[in-house]
Design an enzyme around this catalytic site. Structure first.
Site, PDB file in Angstrom:
ATOM      1  N   TRP A 102       0.940   1.159  10.436  1.00  0.00           N
ATOM      2  CA  TRP A 102      -0.345   0.773   9.835  1.00  0.00           C
ATOM      3  C   TRP A 102      -0.670  -0.680  10.117  1.00  0.00           C
ATOM      4  O   TRP A 102      -1.830  -1.028  10.362  1.00  0.00           O
ATOM      5  CB  TRP A 102      -0.370   1.094   8.340  1.00  0.00           C
ATOM      6  CG  TRP A 102      -0.439   2.572   8.097  1.00  0.00           C
ATOM      7  CD1 TRP A 102       0.503   3.346   7.489  1.00  0.00           C
ATOM      8  CD2 TRP A 102      -1.495   3.460   8.507  1.00  0.00           C
ATOM      9  NE1 TRP A 102       0.088   4.666   7.500  1.00  0.00           N
ATOM     10  CE2 TRP A 102      -1.119   4.767   8.113  1.00  0.00           C
ATOM     11  CE3 TRP A 102      -2.707   3.295   9.183  1.00  0.00           C
ATOM     12  CZ2 TRP A 102      -1.922   5.889   8.356  1.00  0.00           C
ATOM     13  CZ3 TRP A 102      -3.511   4.419   9.427  1.00  0.00           C
ATOM     14  CH2 TRP A 102      -3.111   5.686   9.017  1.00  0.00           C
ATOM     15  N   ASP A 171      -2.964  -4.500   2.638  1.00  0.00           N
ATOM     16  CA  ASP A 171      -3.294  -3.068   2.694  1.00  0.00           C
ATOM     17  C   ASP A 171      -2.307  -2.353   1.774  1.00  0.00           C
ATOM     18  O   ASP A 171      -1.182  -2.068   2.163  1.00  0.00           O
ATOM     19  CB  ASP A 171      -3.173  -2.557   4.130  1.00  0.00           C
ATOM     20  CG  ASP A 171      -3.334  -1.046   4.232  1.00  0.00           C
ATOM     21  OD1 ASP A 171      -3.562  -0.384   3.189  1.00  0.00           O
ATOM     22  OD2 ASP A 171      -3.231  -0.515   5.356  1.00  0.00           O
ATOM     23  N   LYS A 195      -3.570   8.335  -1.623  1.00  0.00           N
ATOM     24  CA  LYS A 195      -2.120   8.280  -1.803  1.00  0.00           C
ATOM     25  C   LYS A 195      -1.796   8.212  -3.306  1.00  0.00           C
ATOM     26  O   LYS A 195      -1.165   9.100  -3.844  1.00  0.00           O
ATOM     27  CB  LYS A 195      -1.507   7.062  -1.114  1.00  0.00           C
ATOM     28  CG  LYS A 195      -1.608   6.852   0.413  1.00  0.00           C
ATOM     29  CD  LYS A 195      -2.232   7.833   1.238  1.00  0.00           C
ATOM     30  CE  LYS A 195      -2.258   7.727   2.729  1.00  0.00           C
ATOM     31  NZ  LYS A 195      -2.325   6.475   3.397  1.00  0.00           N
TER      32      LYS A 195
HETATM   33  C1  LIG Z   1      -2.966   6.176   4.796  1.00  0.00           C
HETATM   34  C2  LIG Z   1      -2.963   4.715   5.140  1.00  0.00           C
HETATM   35  C3  LIG Z   1      -4.009   4.109   5.866  1.00  0.00           C
HETATM   36  C4  LIG Z   1      -5.167   4.891   6.382  1.00  0.00           C
HETATM   37  O1  LIG Z   1      -5.961   5.268   5.342  1.00  0.00           O
HETATM   38  P1  LIG Z   1      -7.357   6.028   5.582  1.00  0.00           P
HETATM   39  O2  LIG Z   1      -7.908   6.018   4.213  1.00  0.00           O
HETATM   40  O3  LIG Z   1      -7.024   7.375   6.118  1.00  0.00           O
HETATM   41  O4  LIG Z   1      -8.144   5.220   6.548  1.00  0.00           O
HETATM   42  C5  LIG Z   1      -3.934   2.766   6.102  1.00  0.00           C
HETATM   43  N1  LIG Z   1      -2.905   2.018   5.665  1.00  0.00           N
HETATM   44  C6  LIG Z   1      -1.877   2.561   4.980  1.00  0.00           C
HETATM   45  C7  LIG Z   1      -0.751   1.685   4.520  1.00  0.00           C
HETATM   46  C8  LIG Z   1      -1.875   3.921   4.692  1.00  0.00           C
HETATM   47  O5  LIG Z   1      -0.860   4.467   4.003  1.00  0.00           O
END
Ligand SMILES: *Cc1c(COP(=O)(O)O)cnc(C)c1O
Length: 359
Positions: A102, A171, A195
């Site tokens: 990521w 993030d 998540k």
């Molecule tokens: C799942 C995830 C993403 C991507 O998320 P989307 O909402 O599908 O764009 C980005 N960063 C992390 C750490 C993730 O777990």
């Protein structure tokens, strides 16, 4: 009805009590005579749902008035471009830490807008470690520093917060609400909902107010934090149903005792699973012990030829979505807030039996 245990990395398990309540309110929302999904986002009901969700979210993470909480769309992936577009200002450089898949995606996207300095990387250990802070090559000219506190795919988590002189951007898609954080240490926190917050479609951005209003002139209106803030996250139609469900999840979290209590439960779940993996020769987790994720637990079998069989038998046992990410292989158990401790206990029993009969 039999609910199975869902270890999916995302969209992930939701609390059963929340789903039950949503089911009860689905067709006729609390006597309104229509579903939340059918309501105008300008209606008193939706405005109240959004306000309550924001208030509960702020309470859960103790977010001060110095920060705006924005409900946006496009997932965390859209924030990969929104962050540089909003935060660069008259600067050209941005610092990024690379701890996994990521991080890499965030770095790649930021490269479209900024000169990206990768100040530290753990690619040389195949993303099983976190680079020591004293090795980071920080730049004074950077507009901000971006990192990924929990790498959902590699299962690597920071248990410390970088202290830097520039705004810290995180993030937190797969770690938010799993344990207390000090929001005041951050400039921007963002997270896709699917998540640990609610269903897909909603993204939450927490931004320090003094960092807004400096967006690049090319920044699309919809990506500008100031637009969202000025319009109470309703510049256009927000994902109303996802927001409603996220609100129910926040209420559920508060009823569980908040994020401090979630941390106690999450640590217990993770310790059980890692402890079992470490004690059983049939299974292995490659991540350095100090950086093992509380939320995403990747593991391999001693014999990868048995992977398919493991997944099929797990499925039959009601243990779903244990397949690892295609980029790393093996297995991964995501054990977010809504995955009950009983699910982890059942998984460990299954793994024990599988190892005994195939080891
Ligand atoms: C799942 C995830 C993403 C991507 O998320 P989307 O909402 O599908 O764009 C980005 N960063 C992390 C750490 C993730 O777990």
């Amino acid at each position: 009805m039999t609910r199975k245990y869902n270890f999916c990395a995302g969209p992930a398990a939701l609390p059963e009590a929340v789903l039950q309540q949503a089911a009860e309110e689905l067709v006729d929302f609390r006597g309104a005579g229509l579903s939340v999904m059918e309501m105008s986002h300008r209606s008193a009901e939706i405005v109240a749902i959004a306000e309550e969700a924001e208030a509960d979210f702020r309470e859960l993470l103790t977010i001060s008035d110095d920060y705006a909480v924005l409900f946006v769309q496009g997932g965390a992936s859209t924030q990969f471009s929104a962050v540089p577009l909003n935060l660069l200002g008259d600067k050209t450089q941005a610092d990024y830490v690379n701890t996994g898949q990521w991080s890499k995606k965030a770095i790649k996207e930021a490269g479209r807008f900024a000169e990206v300095n990768v100040v530290a990387s753990s690619e040389d250990t195949n993303f099983t470690t976190i680079p020591a802070f004293d090795s980071w090559q920080l730049n004074k000219e950077a507009a901000y520093l971006h990192f990924t506190p929990n790498e959902t795919i590699g299962g690597v988590e920071f248990f410390w917060t970088p202290e830097v002189d520039v705004p810290l951007v995180a993030d937190m898609s797969s770690t938010i609400l799993s344990r207390p954080i000090d929001v005041n240490q951050y400039g921007v926190i963002y997270a896709g909902a699917q998540k640990n917050i609610g269903p897909a479609g909603l993204t939450i951005v927490v931004v320090r107010k003094d960092l807004m209003g400096k967006s690049n002139s090319h920044c699309p209106t919809m990506l500008d934090y100031q637009t969202a803030a000025d319009n109470d996250s309703m510049y256009n139609t927000p994902p109303t149903y996802s927001l409603y469900l996220a609100g129910l999840v926040f209420k559920w979290l508060k009823a569980q005792g908040g994020v401090a209590q979630m941390e106690v439960i999450n640590r217990r779940k993770a310790e059980k699973l890692y402890g079992f993996i470490d004690d059983n020769e049939f299974y292995a987790n490659p991540v350095e012990v100090a950086s093992r994720s509380l939320m995403n637990v990747p593991f391999t079998l001693a014999n990868a030829d048995l992977d398919k069989k493991f997944l099929a038998e797990a499925d039959d046992a009601g243990l779903l979505n244990l397949k690892g990410h295609r980029s790393v292989g093996g297995m991964r158990a995501s054990i977010y807030n809504a995955v009950p401790e009983q699910a982890v206990d059942t998984l460990i029993e299954f793994m024990k039996d599988f190892a005994a009969s195939h080891g």
